[in-house]
Design a protein around this motif. Structure first.
Motif, PDB file in Angstrom:
ATOM      1  N   UNK A 145       0.775  -0.725   0.395  1.00  0.00           N
ATOM      2  CA  UNK A 145      -0.105   0.113  -0.136  1.00  0.00           C
ATOM      3  C   UNK A 145       0.869   1.264   0.177  1.00  0.00           C
ATOM      4  N   UNK A 146       0.045   2.462  -0.588  1.00  0.00           N
ATOM      5  CA  UNK A 146       0.927   3.494  -0.583  1.00  0.00           C
ATOM      6  C   UNK A 146       1.327   4.428   1.011  1.00  0.00           C
ATOM      7  N   UNK A 147       2.419   4.088   1.091  1.00  0.00           N
ATOM      8  CA  UNK A 147       2.107   5.175   2.722  1.00  0.00           C
ATOM      9  C   UNK A 147       2.790   6.033   2.014  1.00  0.00           C
ATOM     10  N   UNK A 148       2.142   6.955   4.295  1.00  0.00           N
ATOM     11  CA  UNK A 148       2.729   8.413   3.853  1.00  0.00           C
ATOM     12  C   UNK A 148       3.558   8.600   3.721  1.00  0.00           C
ATOM     13  N   UNK A 149       4.338   8.181   4.696  1.00  0.00           N
ATOM     14  CA  UNK A 149       5.260   9.172   4.221  1.00  0.00           C
ATOM     15  C   UNK A 149       7.001   7.935   3.692  1.00  0.00           C
ATOM     16  N   UNK A 150       8.088   8.916   3.114  1.00  0.00           N
ATOM     17  CA  UNK A 150       8.737   7.810   2.616  1.00  0.00           C
ATOM     18  C   UNK A 150      10.236   8.155   2.942  1.00  0.00           C
ATOM     19  N   UNK A 151      11.094   7.062   3.242  1.00  0.00           N
ATOM     20  CA  UNK A 151      12.638   7.567   3.474  1.00  0.00           C
ATOM     21  C   UNK A 151      13.525   7.433   2.177  1.00  0.00           C
ATOM     22  N   UNK A 152      14.544   7.826   2.333  1.00  0.00           N
ATOM     23  CA  UNK A 152      15.218   7.461   0.679  1.00  0.00           C
ATOM     24  C   UNK A 152      16.812   7.778   1.361  1.00  0.00           C
ATOM     25  N   UNK A 153      17.556   6.198   1.410  1.00  0.00           N
ATOM     26  CA  UNK A 153      18.711   5.990   2.011  1.00  0.00           C
ATOM     27  C   UNK A 153      19.879   5.910   0.826  1.00  0.00           C
ATOM     28  N   UNK A 154      20.050   6.865   0.175  1.00  0.00           N
ATOM     29  CA  UNK A 154      21.069   6.769  -0.788  1.00  0.00           C
ATOM     30  C   UNK A 154      23.159   6.404  -0.415  1.00  0.00           C
ATOM     31  N   UNK A 155      23.235   5.406  -0.453  1.00  0.00           N
ATOM     32  CA  UNK A 155      24.804   4.615   0.175  1.00  0.00           C
ATOM     33  C   UNK A 155      25.808   4.389  -1.433  1.00  0.00           C
ATOM     34  N   UNK A 156      26.616   5.843  -1.097  1.00  0.00           N
ATOM     35  CA  UNK A 156      27.504   5.360  -2.325  1.00  0.00           C
ATOM     36  C   UNK A 156      28.364   4.908  -2.283  1.00  0.00           C
ATOM     37  N   UNK A 157      29.152   4.464  -0.722  1.00  0.00           N
ATOM     38  CA  UNK A 157      29.706   3.605  -1.104  1.00  0.00           C
ATOM     39  C   UNK A 157      29.885   2.570  -1.107  1.00  0.00           C
ATOM     40  N   UNK A 158      28.661   1.927  -1.322  1.00  0.00           N
ATOM     41  CA  UNK A 158      28.435   0.234  -2.203  1.00  0.00           C
ATOM     42  C   UNK A 158      27.766   0.487  -3.373  1.00  0.00           C
ATOM     43  N   UNK A 159      26.876   2.044  -3.700  1.00  0.00           N
ATOM     44  CA  UNK A 159      25.985   2.098  -5.253  1.00  0.00           C
ATOM     45  C   UNK A 159      25.147   1.765  -4.949  1.00  0.00           C
ATOM     46  N   UNK A 160      23.951   1.863  -3.540  1.00  0.00           N
ATOM     47  CA  UNK A 160      23.146   1.362  -3.670  1.00  0.00           C
ATOM     48  C   UNK A 160      21.949   2.261  -2.970  1.00  0.00           C
ATOM     49  N   UNK A 161      20.363   2.461  -3.762  1.00  0.00           N
ATOM     50  CA  UNK A 161      19.505   3.422  -3.612  1.00  0.00           C
ATOM     51  C   UNK A 161      17.951   2.078  -3.069  1.00  0.00           C
ATOM     52  N   UNK A 162      17.762   3.250  -1.320  1.00  0.00           N
ATOM     53  CA  UNK A 162      16.977   2.102  -1.344  1.00  0.00           C
ATOM     54  C   UNK A 162      15.790   3.638  -0.684  1.00  0.00           C
TER      55      UNK A 162
END
Length: 405
Positions: free
Chosen positions: A345-362
């Motif tokens: 389901x669509x949440x009310x808020x989202x956290x964007x986590x950018x790990x440039x060390x490992x090249x991962x976007x979560x």
């Protein structure tokens, strides 16, 4: 999205209705006179021994029903969202017309009622939280005082909103009965008519007095954040006008990106053709996160892109951009125009986590203790910047809250 483009889309949408069933076309066909109808509708019409076009009355008894492939392609235009998006646009056009006729009174009353329901839920949630804490807290008497103060504050805000809703309801009743039209057309300064003219999507002003100080839930949220993103640094995003579409504005105090009404659109051109904005920050290393409240938007996308994203390119539709978006009522992860449906389901808020060390976007949901919604492996060749897209045919907004301290 420019104002001219918005008007064109609305005009096209208004011409996608069958004049027999008054619904959006299904298998549109064209008569010899050039008018279009649903295939089923016109067949039923001609079965009743009728020989003329319902629109122009030209004799079409010998007309062959030809499929209108152009209309079919427009109706299924996936870039815009397909038939569901056209139906949504038509609904918004109808709502705008009704709002202009009634002074948007009905919309405002409904908005106030929704906020009243929200306040009731918040009161109940706060009472339950405090009750649970007080049972395990030795400072019982101090806790009782806090509970009473918070409950009194919320009850006062609820009473104020009930009063506003009653004013709007009375105004609506007068409009329906045709009474006091002259007085409503020229409201006195400071009267309740000013409330009717406010943007119903702008909940910040309505709920300003009902905001709570950091609670136990907020503190627990911060602890969960630290556990889920160790060594990640909070990025307080900033936005320069030249990096965004001219229909968007950034409200510094509330940290909110909003679409602007047509009369308030900037005259200077921005970076993107679509309602899209790239943040000033460019990340080349380290681990960073930012939060996005999406409750003020019916259509949105949040993500990152290389800083060479072109003016006519959309977030998630290129090999150099990645995003999570709400499309056709559901969550979709998109990269290089490849879409992955997210069964959540669509949440009310989202956290964007950018790990440039490992090249991962979560992407994580802030409503379920930072539950992971989707992750990408991203390109580390050049700096990455946060980018945000908003559905531009209605009033939409995204806000960027700071962590509780």
């Amino acid at each position: 999205m420019s104002t001219v483009y918005e008007d064109i889309v609305k005009f096209v949408a208004s011409n996608l209705k069958c004049s027999i069933c008054f619904e959006i076309f299904t298998k549109p066909v064209t008569l010899v006179c050039g008018h279009n109808y649903c295939q089923k509708c016109i067949k039923e019409y001609l079965k009743n021994a009728k020989r003329d076009c319902p629109h122009c009355r030209k004799d079409v008894s010998n007309s062959k029903l030809e499929i209108n492939f152009t209309l079919c392609a427009i109706l299924e235009l996936q870039e815009l969202g397909g038939r569901e998006r056209w139906e949504q646009i038509l609904t918004e056009v109808d709502q705008e017309y009704k709002a202009q006729q009634t002074g948007r009174t009905n919309t405002k009353v409904e908005s106030l009622i929704k906020h009243l329901d929200w306040l009731k839920a918040e009161i109940k949630k706060t009472e339950d939280k405090l009750s649970a804490e007080l049972n395990s807290n030795q400072a019982y008497e101090d806790g009782i005082g806090i509970s009473k103060n918070l409950t009194s504050s919320l009850e006062a805000s609820t009473s104020s909103l009930y009063s506003d809703a009653a004013i709007c309801a009375d105004t609506n009743s007068s409009l329906a009965s045709g009474e006091n039209q002259e007085q409503l057309s020229q409201p006195e300064e400071g009267s309740s008519q000013e409330l009717v003219e406010e943007d119903p999507m702008d909940s910040d002003s309505l709920l300003e007095d009902a905001r709570l100080p950091p609670s136990a839930e907020a503190l627990q949220y911060n602890r969960n954040s630290a556990e889920a993103a160790p060594n990640a640094e909070f990025a307080e995003l900033s936005f320069s006008p030249h990096l965004g579409n001219r229909r968007l504005s950034f409200l510094t105090e509330s940290r909110t990106i909003k679409t602007q009404p047509s009369q308030q659109v900037r005259t200077s051109n921005g970076r993107f053709d679509d309602c899209q904005w790239m943040a000033d920050q460019q990340f080349t290393g380290g681990r960073f996160y930012w939060d996005v409240n999406i409750t003020g938007s019916t259509g949105w996308a949040v993500g990152v892109a290389l800083n060479n994203l072109k003016h006519n390119e959309r977030l998630g539709r290129t090999s150099s951009s990645w995003c999570l978006e709400k499309s056709s009522g559901q969550l979709i992860a998109c990269h290089n125009n490849t879409k992955t449906c997210i069964k959540h389901s669509v949440p009310k808020s989202i956290r964007v986590l950018l790990d440039m060390t490992n090249g991962q976007l979560c992407f994580q949901s802030l409503c379920e203790n930072l539950l992971e919604l989707h992750s990408f492996q991203v390109d580390l060749a050049t700096p990455l910047s946060p980018v945000f897209w908003l559905y531009g045919l209605s009033s939409n907004s995204l806000s960027f809250p700071r962590p509780y301290v």
